[in-house]
Design a protein around this motif. Structure first.
Motif, short mmCIF file in Angstrom:
data_model
loop_
_atom_site.label_atom_id
_atom_site.label_comp_id
_atom_site.label_asym_id
_atom_site.label_seq_id
_atom_site.Cartn_x
_atom_site.Cartn_y
_atom_site.Cartn_z
N GLY A 1 3.61 -0.99 -8.46
CA GLY A 1 2.71 -1.76 -7.21
C GLY A 1 1.33 -1.23 -7.56
O GLY A 1 0.63 -1.50 -8.32
N ASP B 1 12.23 -6.19 -3.53
CA ASP B 1 13.55 -7.06 -3.73
C ASP B 1 13.61 -7.29 -5.35
O ASP B 1 12.57 -8.06 -5.71
CB ASP B 1 13.78 -8.17 -2.84
CG ASP B 1 14.71 -9.36 -3.57
OD1 ASP B 1 15.53 -8.64 -4.30
OD2 ASP B 1 14.66 -10.38 -3.09
N GLY B 2 14.51 -6.57 -6.10
CA GLY B 2 14.75 -6.83 -7.52
C GLY B 2 15.23 -7.89 -8.09
O GLY B 2 15.61 -8.26 -9.25
N ASP C 1 5.35 -2.96 -14.03
CA ASP C 1 5.61 -3.96 -13.02
C ASP C 1 5.79 -5.21 -13.52
O ASP C 1 5.38 -5.73 -14.53
CB ASP C 1 4.47 -3.67 -11.85
CG ASP C 1 5.09 -4.01 -10.48
OD1 ASP C 1 5.10 -3.12 -9.64
OD2 ASP C 1 5.53 -5.23 -10.18
N ILE C 2 6.78 -6.03 -12.58
CA ILE C 2 6.88 -7.24 -12.87
C ILE C 2 5.93 -8.14 -12.33
O ILE C 2 5.88 -9.38 -12.77
CB ILE C 2 8.38 -7.64 -12.35
CG1 ILE C 2 8.98 -9.01 -12.89
CG2 ILE C 2 8.22 -7.99 -10.77
CD1 ILE C 2 10.42 -9.13 -12.69
N SER C 3 5.16 -7.81 -11.57
CA SER C 3 3.98 -8.49 -10.79
C SER C 3 2.57 -8.36 -11.64
O SER C 3 2.17 -6.95 -11.64
CB SER C 3 3.91 -8.05 -9.50
OG SER C 3 2.49 -8.19 -8.96
N GLY D 1 0.86 -1.27 0.35
CA GLY D 1 0.13 -0.11 0.07
C GLY D 1 0.80 1.12 -0.09
O GLY D 1 2.18 1.06 -0.30
N GLY E 1 6.36 -6.34 -17.12
CA GLY E 1 7.83 -6.57 -17.48
C GLY E 1 8.89 -6.13 -16.39
O GLY E 1 8.55 -5.33 -15.49
N ASP F 1 6.50 5.37 -14.61
CA ASP F 1 6.73 5.03 -13.22
C ASP F 1 6.97 3.64 -13.19
O ASP F 1 6.09 2.59 -13.65
CB ASP F 1 4.96 5.01 -12.50
CG ASP F 1 5.20 4.48 -11.19
OD1 ASP F 1 6.26 4.39 -10.52
OD2 ASP F 1 4.14 4.27 -10.66
N LEU F 2 8.41 3.08 -12.70
CA LEU F 2 8.65 1.83 -12.89
C LEU F 2 8.63 1.14 -11.71
O LEU F 2 9.06 1.58 -10.79
CB LEU F 2 10.09 1.91 -13.47
CG LEU F 2 10.92 0.60 -13.96
CD1 LEU F 2 12.08 0.88 -14.95
CD2 LEU F 2 11.65 -0.16 -12.48
N GLY F 3 7.92 0.06 -11.69
CA GLY F 3 7.47 -0.71 -10.39
C GLY F 3 6.58 0.09 -9.78
O GLY F 3 6.48 0.48 -8.60
N ASN G 1 9.99 4.09 -7.22
CA ASN G 1 10.53 3.81 -5.72
C ASN G 1 10.66 2.14 -6.20
O ASN G 1 9.89 1.43 -6.07
CB ASN G 1 9.11 3.81 -4.96
CG ASN G 1 9.34 3.20 -3.76
OD1 ASN G 1 10.47 2.61 -3.36
ND2 ASN G 1 8.29 2.96 -2.62
N ILE H 1 0.66 4.10 -7.24
CA ILE H 1 0.29 5.49 -6.39
C ILE H 1 1.16 6.36 -7.03
O ILE H 1 0.78 7.50 -7.42
CB ILE H 1 0.83 5.12 -4.92
CG1 ILE H 1 0.42 6.70 -4.22
CG2 ILE H 1 2.12 4.80 -4.54
CD1 ILE H 1 -0.82 7.05 -4.14
N GLN H 2 2.39 6.08 -7.52
CA GLN H 2 3.17 6.96 -8.09
C GLN H 2 2.74 7.43 -9.64
O GLN H 2 2.68 8.51 -10.04
CB GLN H 2 4.66 6.64 -8.32
CG GLN H 2 5.34 6.04 -7.02
CD GLN H 2 5.30 7.10 -5.76
OE1 GLN H 2 5.02 8.49 -5.86
NE2 GLN H 2 5.51 6.48 -4.72
N SER I 1 6.78 5.44 -0.31
CA SER I 1 5.68 5.88 -1.25
C SER I 1 5.70 7.50 -1.00
O SER I 1 5.75 8.27 -2.22
CB SER I 1 4.49 5.20 -1.06
OG SER I 1 4.49 3.96 -0.97
C1 LIG Z 1 8.82 -0.55 -3.21
S1 LIG Z 1 7.46 -1.10 -4.50
C2 LIG Z 1 6.96 0.33 -4.92
C3 LIG Z 1 5.48 0.32 -5.16
C4 LIG Z 1 4.88 1.88 -5.37
N1 LIG Z 1 5.60 2.35 -6.88
C5 LIG Z 1 5.33 2.61 -4.50
O1 LIG Z 1 5.80 3.68 -4.60
O2 LIG Z 1 4.62 2.41 -3.29
C6 LIG Z 1 8.35 -1.77 -5.79
C7 LIG Z 1 7.72 -2.29 -7.02
O3 LIG Z 1 8.55 -2.90 -7.81
C8 LIG Z 1 8.00 -4.08 -8.42
N2 LIG Z 1 9.07 -4.96 -9.26
C9 LIG Z 1 10.04 -5.81 -8.33
N3 LIG Z 1 10.88 -6.35 -9.44
C10 LIG Z 1 10.77 -5.47 -10.36
C11 LIG Z 1 11.44 -5.38 -11.74
N4 LIG Z 1 12.40 -6.27 -11.93
N5 LIG Z 1 10.96 -4.68 -12.69
C12 LIG Z 1 10.01 -3.75 -12.32
N6 LIG Z 1 9.19 -3.75 -11.38
C13 LIG Z 1 9.73 -4.56 -10.22
C14 LIG Z 1 7.46 -4.89 -7.34
O4 LIG Z 1 6.44 -5.77 -7.75
C15 LIG Z 1 6.70 -3.55 -6.56
O5 LIG Z 1 5.53 -3.27 -7.09
#
Ligand SMILES: C[S@@+](CC[C@H](N)C(=O)[O-])C[C@H]1O[C@@H](n2cnc3c(N)ncnc32)[C@H](O)[C@@H]1O
Length: 511
Positions: free
Chosen positions: A174, A255-256, A193-195, A148, A219, A170-172, A236, A177-178, A153
């Protein structure tokens, strides 16, 4: 939200109208259970809020608050009354709740809560769906947990530049929110997002808050945007340093999957080819301090490794020793300190740190700007401790600082001498004197907003800042000061001009 559930776009307006009718807002929740309980909730304690709800008359607001914010079951008829348009069936179908026919109760399958913020456009509020936290689950988080709106964030959204742009990434993303914040200043946003689960939740949040112009793509890292450039990249990213050994959970949300701080390194050296000319990337990150080396210099090496030149402004906010860092992130996953599992994980973390001689870990913000030619902004600084008061976040201040940097960098010293700056309204001067002394032993210029910086000044600089009224030029002030202080004017000018440049960039002086 079950993994197979997709946001049923046609039904989301019904959910929205139920949330509106119930009045599910930040203020309404605080009124419902009181300030103390609201603060306890921020600390992860829901008992005071639960007790306050028990003393309240039943209402749709109280039902939705108990169900989605506290993560506690509610009676099926109360849930039906709180969701008259969307219906409990709609919520079950979308994977927002589960129904237990035996007990006649409904339980939340996701967290759904109001989120309020202030930015350059003013105050606003959204509803944010994310996965249930550890408190509602009652156990450690699953590896595909979708976060969340947490502290990190808020840090990134608060830092976000807000000048209108054509495109943002916005990379990643989640829960999205961003991307939602970016959509307030970018005409077109791509959120990755990867998810797949994160993208489904992000899609729901966008629809629930009627935010358009955001495209979601699945991706890793920059793969989904190969060959594309953006005016603004925010991330983030999953930067948490995690041992790559068996039995250590690999949380997607933090964790990437890379070794050490490799994910932040690869982001930094990979972002320039996705930025338009003048485009800015803003991200949060961790960096390792290895042996006697300086973590911030590692970040500088990553910036230097960029195939296209980047301006860089990196601010380290905090450094944690390796043991504390490991403890923080093991606890964050829901493993209790003192348990055998905690000790096993701590040993794995310390083995991993030992393998690279990591003594401590820095945390901070990175602002990278693609430039043509030689970068003019290379700032790697430590700003540990409290910041100034920034109601609408630091993004506006950062934008002004970048503009001021560009302005002063384009001025020769002669042009700078002709500038007529004004001292900012939030600047105060502190003088420290030995008891009984007439002259100060230390002078500090302090800003109330921005990064809340305190800059040591000598009499000349303090007097120059004080005399900057928008009428007098820097050159005229320096000449008058040289006479007053009985010092050589050329020497004083050479001394003060670099400081004036710094005062302009940091917002003590305005051009
Ligand atoms: C710390 S969270 C940030 C979520 C949201 N952007 C925020 O600011 O609250 C990191 C996000 O990166 C995604 N993620 C993890 N590995 C990734 C990857 N290799 N490439 C892109 N996104 C990835 C996760 O699934 C997660 O949603």
């Amino acid at each position: 939200m079950t993994d197979s559930a997709l946001p049923a776009a046609d039904r989301i307006p019904d959910l929205r109208s139920d949330l509106l009718a119930a009045g599910l807002s930040v203020d309404a929740l605080t009124r419902l259970w009181g300030e103390e309980a609201a603060e306890a909730l921020h600390r992860g304690q829901r008992v005071p809020a639960e007790r306050a709800l028990a003393r309240r008359e039943p209402s749709a607001l109280a039902t939705l608050a108990r169900l989605f914010v506290l993560g506690l079951p509610v009676a099926a008829d109360a849930a039906a009354a709180a969701l008259p348009a969307f219906g409990v069936d709609g919520a079950v179908a979308l994977g927002l709740v589960t129904s237990d026919d035996a007990s006649g109760t409904i339980s939340a399958a996701v967290d759904l809560r109001p989120y309020g913020f202030v930015d350059a456009a003013g105050p606003a509020e959204w509803w944010i769906v994310s996965d249930l936290g550890e408190l509602a689950l009652g156990h450690a988080l699953p590896e595909d947990h979708v976060l969340g709106v947490g502290g990190a964030s808020l840090t990134l959204s608060g830092l976000m530049l807000q000048a209108p742009v054509e495109s943002a990434l916005d990379l990643g993303t989640g829960c999205g929110i961003q991307a939602m914040h970016a959509a307030r200043h970018a005409r077109r946003v791509v959120a990755t997002d990867i998810s797949p689960r994160a993208l489904r939740i992000a899609a729901l949040n966008l629809a629930l808050n009627e935010i358009g112009g955001v495209e979601l793509r699945l991706g890793s890292m920059f793969e989904p945007v190969a060959g594309e450039r953006f005016d603004h990249i925010v991330s983030n990213p999953p930067f948490v340093i995690t041992p790559r050994s068996d039995g250590v959970p690999a949380y997607e949300y933090r964790d990437g999957g890379m070794v050490g701080d490799g994910l932040v390194a690869s982001f930094v050296s990979g972002c320039a080819e996705h930025l338009t000319r003048g485009g800015v990337a803003q991200l949060l990150g961790n960096w390792e301090y290895r042996g006697t080396g300086d973590g911030l210099l590692r970040v500088r090496d990553w910036v230097d490794a960029s195939p296209e030149p980047l301006d860089a402004w990196v601010i380290e906010r905090d450094v944690e020793d390796a043991v504390r860092y490991a403890e923080t992130w093991i606890r964050d996953g829901g493993t209790r300190p003192g348990s055998p599992e905690f000790e096993r994980l701590l040993a794995a973390w310390l083995d991993d740190f030992d393998s690279r001689d990591v003594r401590s870990v820095g945390f901070g913000y990175l602002l990278l700007r693609r430039v043509e030619g030689t970068p003019t902004l290379r700032r790697f600084e430590r700003l540990h401790g409290s910041l100034g008061a920034n109601e609408a976040g630091l993004g506006v201040h950062l934008g002004e600082a970048l503009a001021a940097h560009d302005l002063q960098a384009a001025l020769t010293d002669d042009e700078l001498l002709r500038l007529r700056p004004v001292v900012s309204g939030d600047v105060t001067e502190e003088r420290h004197l030995w008891p009984g002394a007439d002259a100060p032993t230390a002078i500090l210029l302090r800003q109330g907003g921005g990064f809340g910086r305190a800059v040591a000044a000598d009499t000349g600089l303090a007097a120059l800042v004080g005399a900057s009224d928008g009428e007098l030029s820097v050159g005229a002030i320096v000449a008058a000061l040289a006479q007053l202080l009985e010092v050589d004017e050329d020497a004083l000018r050479a001394d003060l001009l670099p400081a004036v440049r710094g005062m302009l960039v940091d917002g003590f002086l305005r051009a």
